[in-house]
Design a protein around this motif. Structure first.
Motif, PDB file in Angstrom:
ATOM      1  N   LEU A 259       0.831  -1.198   0.000  1.00  0.00           N
ATOM      2  CA  LEU A 259       0.000   0.000   0.000  1.00  0.00           C
ATOM      3  C   LEU A 259       0.871   1.255   0.000  1.00  0.00           C
ATOM      4  N   ILE A 260       1.930   1.240   0.783  1.00  0.00           N
ATOM      5  CA  ILE A 260       2.827   2.394   0.834  1.00  0.00           C
ATOM      6  C   ILE A 260       3.501   2.609  -0.522  1.00  0.00           C
ATOM      7  N   LYS A 261       3.836   1.537  -1.213  1.00  0.00           N
ATOM      8  CA  LYS A 261       4.426   1.674  -2.546  1.00  0.00           C
ATOM      9  C   LYS A 261       3.459   2.362  -3.505  1.00  0.00           C
ATOM     10  N   VAL A 262       2.180   2.026  -3.393  1.00  0.00           N
ATOM     11  CA  VAL A 262       1.173   2.668  -4.230  1.00  0.00           C
ATOM     12  C   VAL A 262       1.109   4.164  -3.934  1.00  0.00           C
ATOM     13  N   VAL A 263       1.103   4.507  -2.661  1.00  0.00           N
ATOM     14  CA  VAL A 263       1.055   5.913  -2.272  1.00  0.00           C
ATOM     15  C   VAL A 263       2.298   6.644  -2.776  1.00  0.00           C
ATOM     16  N   ASN A 264       3.446   6.001  -2.668  1.00  0.00           N
ATOM     17  CA  ASN A 264       4.690   6.615  -3.150  1.00  0.00           C
ATOM     18  C   ASN A 264       4.632   6.936  -4.638  1.00  0.00           C
ATOM     19  N   ARG A 265       4.043   6.024  -5.408  1.00  0.00           N
ATOM     20  CA  ARG A 265       3.948   6.243  -6.855  1.00  0.00           C
ATOM     21  C   ARG A 265       2.989   7.377  -7.188  1.00  0.00           C
ATOM     22  N   ALA A 266       1.922   7.489  -6.419  1.00  0.00           N
ATOM     23  CA  ALA A 266       0.848   8.425  -6.761  1.00  0.00           C
ATOM     24  C   ALA A 266       1.087   9.836  -6.258  1.00  0.00           C
ATOM     25  N   VAL A 267       1.832   9.968  -5.174  1.00  0.00           N
ATOM     26  CA  VAL A 267       1.986  11.268  -4.527  1.00  0.00           C
ATOM     27  C   VAL A 267       3.364  11.834  -4.840  1.00  0.00           C
ATOM     28  N   ASP A 268       3.401  12.949  -5.534  1.00  0.00           N
ATOM     29  CA  ASP A 268       4.677  13.579  -5.906  1.00  0.00           C
ATOM     30  C   ASP A 268       5.302  14.330  -4.723  1.00  0.00           C
TER      31      ASP A 268
END
Length: 300
Positions: A259-268
């Protein structure tokens, strides 16, 4: 006109656009071409099923995951409740829900196939007879599955974690069982769950891009209250879950890092809210490890 569906009305203001849903659905549907699809009736040599190759813990794991997968009607009903495709919602909400429905019906068909293949394995391998297994599944299947979320992103955050956790478990169980047929089944299930996980990742990314920090707190709430499906309805769930976790060295919080990886990709631009979510997830994983140690010491 305001939505007249009480279940969906409170989340209708937190949706992404229908076009973004369509993009995620199209990506998901392209992941399995026709020649790679499988079914219960034609894809397996059922005469080779042999539960005598399994330990008691592995048998118990098969029984457990069959119950979880077989609750598909309850899971599907949740999407119908919160994302209805009828005249109880405004037109723009209907457009969003109709695009999502293209995913949910395929997802439901695949999950129902998972339930059927595990049921068939139990019968073919000698773990259970058809009548008693149907009865057992009916006892749990008629129990209500429900969630109570206020933001649409939560309906995609929960299955993102759940599908990844399930995929991880199937992979690890596959690595320890000795029946080649069960290994083949678990491999197919794991690949399907990976595809489902990828769809929910795409959806969560779209919500983060649209809502930014406003989506972070609802996601944190999902993690704070997270339980795997049927944790509150199956009698003796936690003892059973601990047993099957020991069988395949598993903890559902292993899925949190994804989940954190997804957030990292989406949030600049990472904000304080983002940092708080990362710290919270790390704390949840640490608590889970501690709890496993405590339970193990108690059991021993």
């Amino acid at each position: 006109m305001a939505d007249s569906n009480p279940a969906s009305a409170r989340i209708s203001a937190t949706l992404i656009g229908a076009a973004e849903v369509d993009t995620a659905v199209r990506s998901f549907l392209r992941t399995t071409p026709p020649h790679r699809r499988w079914d219960v009736e034609h894809s397996f040599d059922w005469g080779a099923a042999d539960a005598d190759r399994l330990t008691e813990g592995e048998r118990s794991a098969v029984e457990f995951i069959t119950l979880i997968e077989d609750h598909l009607p309850g899971y599907f009903a949740m999407y119908d409740k919160f994302f209805p495709v009828d005249d109880t919602v405004d037109l723009d909400v209907f457009e969003h829900n109709r695009e999502l429905y293209h995913f949910s019906v395929r997802w439901a068909q695949e999950e129902d196939t998972h339930a059927r293949v595990l049921k068939e394995y139990q019968i073919a391998s000698g773990i259970a007879d058809p009548a008693s297994l149907r009865h057992q599944l009916a006892i749990e299947g008629r129990k209500r599955f429900d969630v109570d979320y206020d933001h649409a992103v939560q309906f995609f955050t929960y299955p993102l974690v759940q599908e990844k956790a399930t995929q991880i478990y199937y992979q690890r169980l596959r690595n320890v069982v000795s029946d080649p047929l069960l290994r083949e089944i678990l491999g197919r299930l794991s690949r399907d769950e990976a595809r489902h996980f990828a769809f929910f990742c795409d959806m969560v990314e779209q919500y983060l891009k649209k809502y930014g920090d406003a989506a972070i707190e609802p996601m944190r709430e999902v993690i704070a209250d997270f339980r795997m499906p049927l944790a509150d309805t199956i009698r003796g769930y936690w003892r059973w879950a601990l047993r099957i976790a020991d069988t395949a060295t598993y903890d559902h919080t292993d899925a949190y890092e994804h989940l954190i990886k997804v957030v990292n990709r989406a949030v600049d631009a990472k904000s304080n809210k983002f940092d708080e979510l990362v710290d919270f997830v790390a704390a949840c994983r640490s608590l889970s490890v501690g709890a496993r140690v405590d339970v193990g010491e108690t059991v021993n």
